[in-house]
Design a protein around this motif. Sequence first.
Motif, PDB file in Angstrom:
ATOM      1  N   ILE A   1     -48.631 -27.965 -37.913  1.00 11.94           N
ATOM      2  CA  ILE A   1     -48.650 -28.916 -39.011  1.00 11.94           C
ATOM      3  C   ILE A   1     -47.301 -29.621 -39.065  1.00 11.94           C
ATOM      4  CG2 ILE A   1     -49.010 -29.185 -41.488  1.00 11.94           C
ATOM      5  CD1 ILE A   1     -51.383 -27.915 -40.186  1.00 11.94           C
ATOM      6  N   GLU A   2     -47.331 -30.943 -39.176  1.00 11.35           N
ATOM      7  CA  GLU A   2     -46.097 -31.700 -39.324  1.00 11.35           C
ATOM      8  C   GLU A   2     -45.694 -31.644 -40.786  1.00 11.35           C
ATOM      9  OE1 GLU A   2     -47.354 -35.520 -38.013  1.00 11.35           O
ATOM     10  OE2 GLU A   2     -46.908 -35.089 -35.924  1.00 11.35           O
ATOM     11  N   VAL A   3     -44.487 -31.163 -41.074  1.00  9.51           N
ATOM     12  CA  VAL A   3     -44.079 -31.011 -42.461  1.00  9.51           C
ATOM     13  C   VAL A   3     -43.186 -32.156 -42.903  1.00  9.51           C
ATOM     14  CG1 VAL A   3     -43.025 -29.470 -44.127  1.00  9.51           C
ATOM     15  CG2 VAL A   3     -44.203 -28.520 -42.152  1.00  9.51           C
ATOM     16  N   GLU A   4     -43.535 -32.710 -44.077  1.00 10.86           N
ATOM     17  CA  GLU A   4     -42.776 -33.828 -44.598  1.00 10.86           C
ATOM     18  C   GLU A   4     -41.745 -33.342 -45.612  1.00 10.86           C
ATOM     19  OE1 GLU A   4     -46.596 -34.284 -45.524  1.00 10.86           O
ATOM     20  OE2 GLU A   4     -46.785 -36.427 -45.149  1.00 10.86           O
ATOM     21  N   THR A   5     -40.691 -34.101 -45.763  1.00  9.00           N
ATOM     22  CA  THR A   5     -39.724 -33.777 -46.800  1.00  9.00           C
ATOM     23  C   THR A   5     -40.020 -34.627 -48.018  1.00  9.00           C
ATOM     24  OG1 THR A   5     -37.423 -33.882 -47.486  1.00  9.00           O
ATOM     25  CG2 THR A   5     -38.104 -35.456 -45.814  1.00  9.00           C
ATOM     26  N   PHE A   6     -39.826 -34.050 -49.202  1.00 14.01           N
ATOM     27  CA  PHE A   6     -39.981 -34.841 -50.417  1.00 14.01           C
ATOM     28  C   PHE A   6     -38.622 -35.142 -51.019  1.00 14.01           C
ATOM     29  CE2 PHE A   6     -44.345 -35.063 -50.058  1.00 14.01           C
ATOM     30  CZ  PHE A   6     -44.796 -33.860 -49.559  1.00 14.01           C
ATOM     31  N   GLN A   7     -37.587 -34.752 -50.291  1.00  9.64           N
ATOM     32  CA  GLN A   7     -36.228 -35.076 -50.720  1.00  9.64           C
ATOM     33  C   GLN A   7     -35.729 -36.183 -49.814  1.00  9.64           C
ATOM     34  OE1 GLN A   7     -34.772 -33.638 -53.159  1.00  9.64           O
ATOM     35  NE2 GLN A   7     -35.923 -31.758 -53.486  1.00  9.64           N
ATOM     36  N   ALA A   8     -35.010 -37.117 -50.411  1.00  8.98           N
ATOM     37  CA  ALA A   8     -34.385 -38.134 -49.576  1.00  8.98           C
ATOM     38  C   ALA A   8     -32.904 -37.811 -49.494  1.00  8.98           C
ATOM     39  CB  ALA A   8     -34.594 -39.512 -50.201  1.00  8.98           C
TER      40      ALA A   8
ATOM     41  N   LEU B   1     -37.407 -31.895 -36.122  1.00  2.30           N
ATOM     42  CA  LEU B   1     -37.445 -33.295 -35.718  1.00  2.30           C
ATOM     43  C   LEU B   1     -36.242 -34.052 -36.264  1.00  2.30           C
ATOM     44  CD1 LEU B   1     -41.263 -33.866 -36.138  1.00  2.30           C
ATOM     45  CD2 LEU B   1     -39.992 -33.583 -34.034  1.00  2.30           C
ATOM     46  N   VAL B   2     -35.326 -33.317 -36.912  1.00  5.52           N
ATOM     47  CA  VAL B   2     -34.104 -33.931 -37.407  1.00  5.52           C
ATOM     48  C   VAL B   2     -32.944 -33.021 -37.035  1.00  5.52           C
ATOM     49  CG1 VAL B   2     -35.183 -35.089 -39.370  1.00  5.52           C
ATOM     50  CG2 VAL B   2     -34.287 -32.769 -39.641  1.00  5.52           C
ATOM     51  N   LYS B   3     -31.731 -33.563 -37.138  1.00  4.51           N
ATOM     52  CA  LYS B   3     -30.541 -32.736 -36.934  1.00  4.51           C
ATOM     53  C   LYS B   3     -29.543 -33.069 -38.021  1.00  4.51           C
ATOM     54  CE  LYS B   3     -28.658 -36.018 -33.647  1.00  4.51           C
ATOM     55  NZ  LYS B   3     -29.534 -37.084 -34.173  1.00  4.51           N
ATOM     56  N   PRO B   4     -28.531 -32.224 -38.204  1.00  7.05           N
ATOM     57  CA  PRO B   4     -27.549 -32.516 -39.247  1.00  7.05           C
ATOM     58  C   PRO B   4     -26.961 -33.904 -39.056  1.00  7.05           C
ATOM     59  CG  PRO B   4     -27.239 -30.297 -38.453  1.00  7.05           C
ATOM     60  CD  PRO B   4     -28.299 -30.918 -37.588  1.00  7.05           C
ATOM     61  N   GLY B   5     -26.886 -34.625 -40.175  1.00 10.03           N
ATOM     62  CA  GLY B   5     -26.365 -35.986 -40.098  1.00 10.03           C
ATOM     63  C   GLY B   5     -27.468 -37.028 -40.155  1.00 10.03           C
ATOM     64  N   ASP B   6     -28.703 -36.651 -39.855  1.00 11.57           N
ATOM     65  CA  ASP B   6     -29.802 -37.621 -39.904  1.00 11.57           C
ATOM     66  C   ASP B   6     -30.120 -37.981 -41.347  1.00 11.57           C
ATOM     67  OD1 ASP B   6     -31.753 -36.260 -37.135  1.00 11.57           O
ATOM     68  OD2 ASP B   6     -30.109 -37.719 -37.189  1.00 11.57           O
ATOM     69  N   ARG B   7     -30.506 -39.229 -41.544  1.00 11.76           N
ATOM     70  CA  ARG B   7     -30.948 -39.666 -42.867  1.00 11.76           C
ATOM     71  C   ARG B   7     -32.457 -39.503 -42.958  1.00 11.76           C
ATOM     72  NH1 ARG B   7     -27.648 -43.500 -45.419  1.00 11.76           N
ATOM     73  NH2 ARG B   7     -25.570 -42.569 -45.432  1.00 11.76           N
ATOM     74  N   VAL B   8     -32.915 -38.964 -44.067  1.00 15.45           N
ATOM     75  CA  VAL B   8     -34.360 -38.855 -44.249  1.00 15.45           C
ATOM     76  C   VAL B   8     -34.752 -39.457 -45.577  1.00 15.45           C
ATOM     77  CG1 VAL B   8     -34.633 -36.787 -42.834  1.00 15.45           C
ATOM     78  CG2 VAL B   8     -34.169 -36.545 -45.276  1.00 15.45           C
ATOM     79  N   LYS B   9     -36.004 -39.927 -45.658  1.00 17.58           N
ATOM     80  CA  LYS B   9     -36.494 -40.395 -46.948  1.00 17.58           C
ATOM     81  C   LYS B   9     -37.785 -39.663 -47.261  1.00 17.58           C
ATOM     82  CE  LYS B   9     -38.997 -44.481 -45.405  1.00 17.58           C
ATOM     83  NZ  LYS B   9     -39.390 -43.908 -44.123  1.00 17.58           N
TER      84      LYS B   9
ATOM     85  N   PRO C   1     -27.501 -33.252 -58.387  1.00 15.55           N
ATOM     86  CA  PRO C   1     -28.238 -34.509 -58.620  1.00 15.55           C
ATOM     87  C   PRO C   1     -28.370 -34.873 -60.087  1.00 15.55           C
ATOM     88  CG  PRO C   1     -29.427 -33.120 -57.069  1.00 15.55           C
ATOM     89  CD  PRO C   1     -28.271 -32.317 -57.561  1.00 15.55           C
ATOM     90  N   ALA C   2     -28.410 -33.887 -60.990  1.00 16.92           N
ATOM     91  CA  ALA C   2     -28.638 -34.195 -62.393  1.00 16.92           C
ATOM     92  C   ALA C   2     -27.438 -34.893 -63.021  1.00 16.92           C
ATOM     93  CB  ALA C   2     -28.959 -32.922 -63.157  1.00 16.92           C
ATOM     94  N   ALA C   3     -26.219 -34.555 -62.577  1.00 19.89           N
ATOM     95  CA  ALA C   3     -25.025 -35.153 -63.172  1.00 19.89           C
ATOM     96  C   ALA C   3     -24.922 -36.618 -62.795  1.00 19.89           C
ATOM     97  CB  ALA C   3     -23.797 -34.397 -62.686  1.00 19.89           C
TER      98      ALA C   3
ATOM     99  N   ILE D   1     -30.505 -30.407 -47.637  1.00 21.00           N
ATOM    100  CA  ILE D   1     -30.411 -31.865 -47.572  1.00 21.00           C
ATOM    101  C   ILE D   1     -29.502 -32.343 -48.685  1.00 21.00           C
ATOM    102  CG2 ILE D   1     -31.698 -34.021 -47.834  1.00 21.00           C
ATOM    103  CD1 ILE D   1     -34.092 -32.612 -46.654  1.00 21.00           C
ATOM    104  N   ARG D   2     -28.512 -33.116 -48.331  1.00 27.69           N
ATOM    105  CA  ARG D   2     -27.632 -33.683 -49.341  1.00 27.69           C
ATOM    106  C   ARG D   2     -28.318 -34.930 -49.865  1.00 27.69           C
ATOM    107  NH1 ARG D   2     -23.595 -35.607 -46.656  1.00 27.69           N
ATOM    108  NH2 ARG D   2     -22.833 -33.557 -46.046  1.00 27.69           N
ATOM    109  N   THR D   3     -28.650 -34.900 -51.165  1.00 27.86           N
ATOM    110  CA  THR D   3     -29.404 -36.035 -51.706  1.00 27.86           C
ATOM    111  C   THR D   3     -28.492 -37.234 -51.915  1.00 27.86           C
ATOM    112  OG1 THR D   3     -29.054 -35.289 -53.960  1.00 27.86           O
ATOM    113  CG2 THR D   3     -31.029 -34.517 -52.850  1.00 27.86           C
ATOM    114  N   LEU D   4     -29.097 -38.411 -52.033  1.00 26.73           N
ATOM    115  CA  LEU D   4     -28.337 -39.655 -52.065  1.00 26.73           C
ATOM    116  C   LEU D   4     -27.405 -39.767 -53.264  1.00 26.73           C
ATOM    117  CD1 LEU D   4     -31.126 -42.108 -50.911  1.00 26.73           C
ATOM    118  CD2 LEU D   4     -29.167 -41.294 -49.595  1.00 26.73           C
ATOM    119  N   GLU D   5     -27.719 -39.043 -54.353  1.00 33.22           N
ATOM    120  CA  GLU D   5     -26.857 -39.171 -55.545  1.00 33.22           C
ATOM    121  C   GLU D   5     -25.535 -38.454 -55.373  1.00 33.22           C
ATOM    122  OE1 GLU D   5     -31.056 -39.511 -56.712  1.00 33.22           O
ATOM    123  OE2 GLU D   5     -29.952 -37.847 -55.869  1.00 33.22           O
TER     124      GLU D   5
END
Lengths: 400, 84
Positions: free
Chosen positions: A45-52, A22-30, A94-96, A75-79
């Motif tokens: 089953i619809e699968v949710e992401t726990f990464q934004a 339901l997403v493609k590269p470049g889409d933003r997810v939360k 993400p930790a740095a 998924i490239r995280t926001l940090e």
Amino acid sequence: MADFRMPSLGSDMEAGTLVEWLVKPGDRVKHGDIVAVVETQKGAIEVETFQAGEVEQLVVDVNTKVPVGTVLARIRTLEEARPGAAEQAPPVAPAAPPPEPVSAPAPVAPPFVVARPQAVPVGAARVRASPAARRLASQHGVDLAVLTGGGPEGAVTYADVERRVAESRPAAETRRAVGIDLDAMRIAIAAAMARSKREIPHYYLAHDVDVTGCETWLAEQNVARPPDSRLLLGALAVKATAVAARRFPAFNGFYRDGRFEPSSRIHVGLAIAIRGGGLAAPALHDADQLPLDEVMGRMRDLVQRTRLGRIRSSEIADPTITVSSLGERGVEALYGVIYPPQVAIVGFGKVVPRPWVIDGAIGARSVMTITLAADHRVSDGHGGALFLSEIGKLLQQPER
Amino acid sequence: MNDAEIRKVLIEELGKIAPEVDLASIDAGADLREALDIDSIDFLNFVTALTHRLGIAIPEIDYPKLVTLSRARAYLAAKLEAGR
């Protein structure tokens, strides 16, 4: 870079088939966005992401069956810094501490990641519709002009659009067997129930509850409410069970790896019969915290989505206790089978008029038999009796 | 709205709840809950849909008047006649 992996959607699940992205590269997810649909024995089953963040790469193709844990997407995280044209730095973990945002745009991500383009034609004749209906229609790509409006003077209402959205979804899913394969579901149920009876030492308790007060209260409430917001006894049953479970934690949680893990949150699994012989028990999250209206609304939504084959991964995996009711055409008492790894299931029978003693005299009251099946490794009859009685007591005060 | 149109609305809404049932073969006097195996949430959804489509109010005490096709048609016709 965060990995989005094939989740385990049931204690016996080893692999699943990815059927739709339901997403493609470049889409933003939360956090919580539905990004894929996975086919399991329990249905689609619809699968949710726990990464934004932003979808970097879809690793697994559609119609591929993969074991649980396989990386499905990255998924490239926001940090992380976004590699731009002038930028040479590789993605930061993400930790740095993040470098000062270079070209990172402010997180004004679109609220939904929708699969279908939103093509609402701007025609010459403007269809009369409420603002809420327009918004919903535009989100789902529904053309208002094709709807028959149920509102004043034929105006299109939110409910009209909602119905059209619900109707058009099953058509998309028939491509993959409506998301509900009843035979596969029956096999999954058989495995879970057999395992339950093999491994869980069940004990059973029953308790008759006078629900005349509930019925009177519900009738009073519903007089002033349109059918969209009317309350049913089932919602009271779910809420009472959730609130009672707060005080009796031995009935809310999981038994795994030889020990009991009580859960700090209460997600009530609702046993829902699916036409044609299916059964699912998805979770109504945090049922103890929700006001009754919200419990009722979520129940209706869960029932509808379950019957359409649109349950989410968090709903399948999360129930901490289950409630089962056979409704007013069922039987007086229902003894459930615990869904592993849970440790209890509460059954609600049908309401029947019975002779009852009140203040020394016999009168007719509406009585419902509630039952508890619980794991004897975790609790005993004494605790079970107190838990069940507590539910009965809570039902004496529906207004709380 | 005439009787045929009312019947059409009823059949459509019941069809959404029980899509696999052959509604044309349902006896007009049969209890719909039994004939279609629908529960209280289904029935509430049915009432909600009728309320929106026909623009009428259906209080809880009137639910027994919707349990068979013939009773439902009569009830809805009367409601529409009375101009909501």
